[in-house]
Design a protein around this motif. Structure first.
Motif, PDB file in Angstrom:
ATOM      1  N   TYR A 115     -14.764 -15.848   4.826  1.00 49.41           N
ATOM      2  CA  TYR A 115     -13.780 -15.345   3.825  1.00 49.41           C
ATOM      3  C   TYR A 115     -12.540 -14.825   4.754  1.00 49.41           C
ATOM      4  CZ  TYR A 115     -11.584 -12.132   0.717  1.00 49.41           C
ATOM      5  OH  TYR A 115     -10.642 -11.622  -0.119  1.00 49.41           O
ATOM      6  N   THR A 116     -11.578 -15.039   4.340  1.00 48.32           N
ATOM      7  CA  THR A 116     -10.196 -14.747   4.898  1.00 48.32           C
ATOM      8  C   THR A 116      -9.463 -13.578   4.325  1.00 48.32           C
ATOM      9  OG1 THR A 116      -9.927 -17.238   5.255  1.00 48.32           O
ATOM     10  CG2 THR A 116      -7.958 -15.586   5.537  1.00 48.32           C
ATOM     11  N   VAL A 117      -9.115 -12.597   5.191  1.00 48.84           N
ATOM     12  CA  VAL A 117      -8.716 -11.282   4.696  1.00 48.84           C
ATOM     13  C   VAL A 117      -7.296 -11.520   4.324  1.00 48.84           C
ATOM     14  CG1 VAL A 117      -7.873  -8.979   5.477  1.00 48.84           C
ATOM     15  CG2 VAL A 117     -10.352  -9.697   6.025  1.00 48.84           C
ATOM     16  N   PHE A 118      -6.684 -10.693   3.301  1.00 42.66           N
ATOM     17  CA  PHE A 118      -5.333 -10.783   2.829  1.00 42.66           C
ATOM     18  C   PHE A 118      -4.395 -10.121   4.052  1.00 42.66           C
ATOM     19  CE2 PHE A 118      -6.355  -9.164  -1.924  1.00 42.66           C
ATOM     20  CZ  PHE A 118      -7.054 -10.541  -2.034  1.00 42.66           C
ATOM     21  N   PRO A 119      -3.106 -10.868   3.821  1.00 39.94           N
ATOM     22  CA  PRO A 119      -2.096 -10.324   4.929  1.00 39.94           C
ATOM     23  C   PRO A 119      -1.742  -8.768   4.726  1.00 39.94           C
ATOM     24  CG  PRO A 119      -1.289 -12.216   3.504  1.00 39.94           C
ATOM     25  CD  PRO A 119      -2.624 -11.775   2.786  1.00 39.94           C
ATOM     26  N   ASP A 120      -1.371  -8.244   5.814  1.00 40.26           N
ATOM     27  CA  ASP A 120      -1.053  -6.944   5.772  1.00 40.26           C
ATOM     28  C   ASP A 120       0.336  -6.514   5.218  1.00 40.26           C
ATOM     29  OD1 ASP A 120      -0.445  -3.978   6.462  1.00 40.26           O
ATOM     30  OD2 ASP A 120      -1.892  -4.154   8.139  1.00 40.26           O
ATOM     31  N   MET A 121       0.161  -5.926   3.910  1.00 38.16           N
ATOM     32  CA  MET A 121       1.509  -5.571   3.480  1.00 38.16           C
ATOM     33  C   MET A 121       2.412  -4.460   3.945  1.00 38.16           C
ATOM     34  SD  MET A 121       0.241  -3.668  -0.209  1.00 38.16           S
ATOM     35  CE  MET A 121       1.689  -2.621  -0.454  1.00 38.16           C
ATOM     36  N   ILE A 122       1.475  -3.698   4.538  1.00 34.09           N
ATOM     37  CA  ILE A 122       2.351  -2.372   5.484  1.00 34.09           C
ATOM     38  C   ILE A 122       2.847  -2.778   6.638  1.00 34.09           C
ATOM     39  CG2 ILE A 122       1.925  -0.187   6.262  1.00 34.09           C
ATOM     40  CD1 ILE A 122       1.712  -0.227   3.217  1.00 34.09           C
ATOM     41  N   GLU A 123       2.391  -3.814   7.225  1.00 40.15           N
ATOM     42  CA  GLU A 123       2.844  -4.383   8.438  1.00 40.15           C
ATOM     43  C   GLU A 123       4.212  -4.943   8.165  1.00 40.15           C
ATOM     44  OE1 GLU A 123       0.953  -7.479  10.509  1.00 40.15           O
ATOM     45  OE2 GLU A 123       1.887  -7.158  12.537  1.00 40.15           O
ATOM     46  N   ALA A 124       3.990  -6.079   7.193  1.00 38.62           N
ATOM     47  CA  ALA A 124       5.346  -6.833   6.723  1.00 38.62           C
ATOM     48  C   ALA A 124       6.374  -5.893   6.241  1.00 38.62           C
ATOM     49  CB  ALA A 124       4.856  -7.608   5.719  1.00 38.62           C
ATOM     50  N   LEU A 125       5.962  -4.894   5.671  1.00 38.99           N
ATOM     51  CA  LEU A 125       7.319  -4.173   5.136  1.00 38.99           C
ATOM     52  C   LEU A 125       7.709  -3.154   6.352  1.00 38.99           C
ATOM     53  CD1 LEU A 125       5.429  -2.911   1.667  1.00 38.99           C
ATOM     54  CD2 LEU A 125       7.521  -4.053   2.154  1.00 38.99           C
ATOM     55  N   THR A 126       6.822  -2.846   7.325  1.00 39.86           N
ATOM     56  CA  THR A 126       7.320  -2.076   8.492  1.00 39.86           C
ATOM     57  C   THR A 126       8.194  -2.914   9.395  1.00 39.86           C
ATOM     58  OG1 THR A 126       5.112  -0.879   8.616  1.00 39.86           O
ATOM     59  CG2 THR A 126       6.678  -0.990  10.730  1.00 39.86           C
ATOM     60  N   TYR A 127       7.987  -4.551   9.421  1.00 36.72           N
ATOM     61  CA  TYR A 127       8.727  -5.142  10.227  1.00 36.72           C
ATOM     62  C   TYR A 127      10.067  -5.252   9.243  1.00 36.72           C
ATOM     63  CZ  TYR A 127       6.084  -6.640  13.994  1.00 36.72           C
ATOM     64  OH  TYR A 127       5.495  -6.469  15.101  1.00 36.72           O
ATOM     65  N   ALA A 128      10.074  -5.028   7.956  1.00 28.92           N
ATOM     66  CA  ALA A 128      11.469  -4.903   7.082  1.00 28.92           C
ATOM     67  C   ALA A 128      12.505  -3.994   7.499  1.00 28.92           C
ATOM     68  CB  ALA A 128      11.126  -4.886   5.728  1.00 28.92           C
ATOM     69  N   CYS A 129      11.503  -2.593   7.794  1.00 25.17           N
ATOM     70  CA  CYS A 129      12.288  -1.597   8.450  1.00 25.17           C
ATOM     71  C   CYS A 129      12.904  -1.691   9.835  1.00 25.17           C
ATOM     72  CB  CYS A 129      11.325  -0.232   8.551  1.00 25.17           C
ATOM     73  SG  CYS A 129      11.042   0.261   6.950  1.00 25.17           S
ATOM     74  N   PHE A 130      12.226  -2.527  10.764  1.00 26.07           N
ATOM     75  CA  PHE A 130      12.587  -2.794  12.176  1.00 26.07           C
ATOM     76  C   PHE A 130      13.900  -3.726  11.734  1.00 26.07           C
ATOM     77  CE2 PHE A 130       7.790  -2.912  13.790  1.00 26.07           C
ATOM     78  CZ  PHE A 130       7.794  -1.561  13.798  1.00 26.07           C
ATOM     79  N   VAL A 131      13.881  -4.725  11.053  1.00 27.13           N
ATOM     80  CA  VAL A 131      14.952  -5.585  11.018  1.00 27.13           C
ATOM     81  C   VAL A 131      16.090  -4.713  10.406  1.00 27.13           C
ATOM     82  CG1 VAL A 131      16.078  -7.390   9.364  1.00 27.13           C
ATOM     83  CG2 VAL A 131      13.619  -7.578  10.457  1.00 27.13           C
ATOM     84  N   GLY A 132      16.034  -3.909   9.602  1.00 25.75           N
ATOM     85  CA  GLY A 132      16.999  -2.930   9.073  1.00 25.75           C
ATOM     86  C   GLY A 132      17.819  -2.349  10.018  1.00 25.75           C
ATOM     87  N   ALA A 133      16.802  -1.674  11.026  1.00 23.95           N
ATOM     88  CA  ALA A 133      17.373  -0.663  11.948  1.00 23.95           C
ATOM     89  C   ALA A 133      17.992  -1.345  12.951  1.00 23.95           C
ATOM     90  CB  ALA A 133      15.947   0.191  12.409  1.00 23.95           C
ATOM     91  N   ALA A 173      -8.297   2.983  -7.850  1.00 27.38           N
ATOM     92  CA  ALA A 173      -7.022   2.429  -7.222  1.00 27.38           C
ATOM     93  C   ALA A 173      -6.955   1.048  -7.276  1.00 27.38           C
ATOM     94  CB  ALA A 173      -7.168   2.782  -5.678  1.00 27.38           C
ATOM     95  N   ILE A 174      -5.891   0.226  -7.325  1.00 23.39           N
ATOM     96  CA  ILE A 174      -5.761  -1.221  -7.525  1.00 23.39           C
ATOM     97  C   ILE A 174      -5.064  -1.697  -6.249  1.00 23.39           C
ATOM     98  CG2 ILE A 174      -6.313  -1.119  -9.899  1.00 23.39           C
ATOM     99  CD1 ILE A 174      -3.028  -1.322 -10.191  1.00 23.39           C
ATOM    100  N   GLU A 175      -4.769  -0.912  -5.219  1.00 25.37           N
ATOM    101  CA  GLU A 175      -4.380  -1.402  -3.910  1.00 25.37           C
ATOM    102  C   GLU A 175      -4.718  -2.708  -3.534  1.00 25.37           C
ATOM    103  OE1 GLU A 175      -4.203   1.396  -4.618  1.00 25.37           O
ATOM    104  OE2 GLU A 175      -2.468   2.555  -3.496  1.00 25.37           O
ATOM    105  N   PRO A 176      -4.200  -3.704  -2.978  1.00 26.23           N
ATOM    106  CA  PRO A 176      -4.650  -5.058  -2.554  1.00 26.23           C
ATOM    107  C   PRO A 176      -5.876  -5.122  -1.658  1.00 26.23           C
ATOM    108  CG  PRO A 176      -2.172  -4.939  -2.371  1.00 26.23           C
ATOM    109  CD  PRO A 176      -2.803  -3.575  -2.649  1.00 26.23           C
ATOM    110  N   HIS A 177      -5.986  -3.800  -1.144  1.00 26.22           N
ATOM    111  CA  HIS A 177      -7.273  -3.994  -0.300  1.00 26.22           C
ATOM    112  C   HIS A 177      -8.396  -3.656  -1.187  1.00 26.22           C
ATOM    113  CE1 HIS A 177      -4.249  -0.774   0.674  1.00 26.22           C
ATOM    114  NE2 HIS A 177      -5.247   0.273   1.247  1.00 26.22           N
TER     115      HIS A 177
END
Ligand code: UD1
Length: 417
Positions: free
Chosen positions: A227-245, A188-192
């Protein structure tokens, strides 16, 4: 019983900071078991899976706690191989990373079968196949898994039959100290996965990823780091859905645009206005939303973890659409809940077909984390008040959901009675 009450029909407007990625913070926390020294990890979201994982580490004898709002300090120098909190292990999928981490450190681990969101069969045979390939003996008995090696392990070539985030991460963890180069193919090559590799390399690991092949060059020792963890891509995309709705317009701060790009293209083809900046994305709903047909697949393609939220958003389009899930083909428990709100959705095999729907407030149950996020999406755009129970599922993955949505004009509250 905790419930979310959401008054639909309020436009979201403003800015939101995206949290650190839960799904990479978790393996990084467990990877600290490989470092007998102090690690300071920043950008850790305050969600229940993280609290539970820190508790599991403390149960092993490690020091592990938040020292600032989103920073944890972990020192596993005194950790043992005996898991005290087996019942927490059974509740969380991410606890499966204890297999790789404890095996790498102690050459043995005995663990309850990891639990987690229940959206269908979640086998671990690829993990076990990998451990066996490395020379371990794996025994599954009475809901427990025992993995151990009696002799010195040798580097091997492991080819995963299926692309699996969990199996890839466990193989990287398990092979970190094995002399020579362990080759893991079909990863798997997911950002995580990359986030974990970056962390381990910062600790002195020698891991290289070339497309879907990972080369783990055995390290003698790992060292403590910041170390600093990457930003949450799924949270960001979920907010995109909230904005659309919600017919909204929101600037998402602290994102990694590269991780979002493939999925954002679908939002663009729905007609949403999206502007990308270096670490921000501005998202605005257009007058009319068009439908899309989406198939979930391993990264860099469309994530299964956005499937339910996108289905909810498709209800608000002028012509509907479909979501086919190639990763978790029975991930449809959310469909019945959305139907309670008036959604016109049918399922055919592993595909949800969504027709334009007039959604109204209703009482629903979050059946898992992303299903809960789909209900929040639907409730934000629905007419009237919605009530979502089983909120603990949502809270395990979205940091400060109520506070963040309130700050951009959402009418949402958490009640407990
Ligand atoms: C992780 C994420 C989860 C996300 C999923 C897919 C965590 C804690 N969980 O889950 O949020 O939805 O990736 O991005 O980070 N499979 C097998 N055999 C195995 C392992 C997996 O057949 O041994 C199959 C699964 O059934 C599924 C696919 O492979 O069809 C992908 O699963 P996997 O990537 O392993 O998901 P998780 O690591 O469980």
């Amino acid at each position: 019983m905790e419930r979310l009450i959401i008054e639909g029909g309020h436009r979201l407007y403003g800015e939101v900071n995206i949290s650190g990625m839960k799904n990479s913070a978790l393996p990084i926390i467990y990877a600290c078991l490989l470092v007998k020294d102090e690690c300071i990890i920043h950008n850790i979201p305050r969600v229940s899976d993280i609290y539970n994982s820190l508790e599991i580490l403390r149960g092993l004898g490690a020091d592990a706690d938040f020292i600032e709002r989103n920073t944890v300090r972990i020192n596993t120098k005194n950790a043992t191989a005996t898991i005290k909190n087996q019942e927490l292990v059974s509740k969380m999928r991410a606890s499966s990373y204890l297999m790789g981490a404890l095996f790498a450190r102690f050459n043995e681990v005995c663990i309850n079968m990891p639990g987690g969101c229940n959206f269908g069969v979640r086998p671990i045979e690829q993990h076990l196949k990998g451990f066996c390939c490395l020379g371990a003996t794996c025994i599954e008995k009475d809901g427990k898994i025992e993995i151990k090696a009696d002799k010195k392990l040798k580097s091997q070539k492991i080819t995963l039959d299926k692309i699996s985030v969990g199996a890839t991460i466990n193989m990287v963890l398990a092979s970190i100290f094995i002399e020579g180069t362990t080759i893991i193919e079909n990863c798997a090559i997911e950002p995580h996965v990359d986030d974990l590799i970056c962390f381990l390399n910062k600790c002195g690991g020698k891991i290289i990823r070339k497309n879907r092949t990972i080369l783990v060059n055995g390290a003698n020792k790992l060292y403590g780091t910041d170390y600093t963890v990457f930003p949450d891509m799924i949270e960001a995309l979920t907010y995109a859905c909230f904005v659309g709705a919600s017919n909204g317009e929101v600037l998402l701060n602290k994102v990694n645009v590269t991780h979002l790009r493939y999925s954002l293209d679908f939002f663009k083809s729905m007609g949403m206005h999206i502007k990308e900046y270096e670490s921000k994305v501005h998202i605005k709903k257009s007058t009319v939303l068009n439908g899309v047909n989406v198939v979930t697949a391993p990264y860099p393609l469309f994530p299964t973890d956005l499937h339910p939220q996108l289905s909810a958003l498709l209800c608000f389009t002028c012509d509907g659409g479909s979501v086919k899930d190639e990763i978790f083909p029975t991930r449809f428990a959310y469909v019945n809940e959305l139907r309670k709100m008036g959604a016109n959705i049918t399922t055919i095999d592993n595909m949800a077909v969504i027709k334009p729907s007039y959604l109204f407030g209703a009482r629903t149950d979050a059946t898992d984390l992303r299903a809960g996020a789909a209900l929040v999406t639907a409730s934000l755009g629905a007419q009237g008040n919605s009530e979502i129970s089983n909120v603990n599922y949502i809270i395990r993955g979205y940091e400060c959901l109520v506070e963040k949505l309130t700050s951009i004009g959402g009418k949402i509250k958490l009640v407990n009675n």
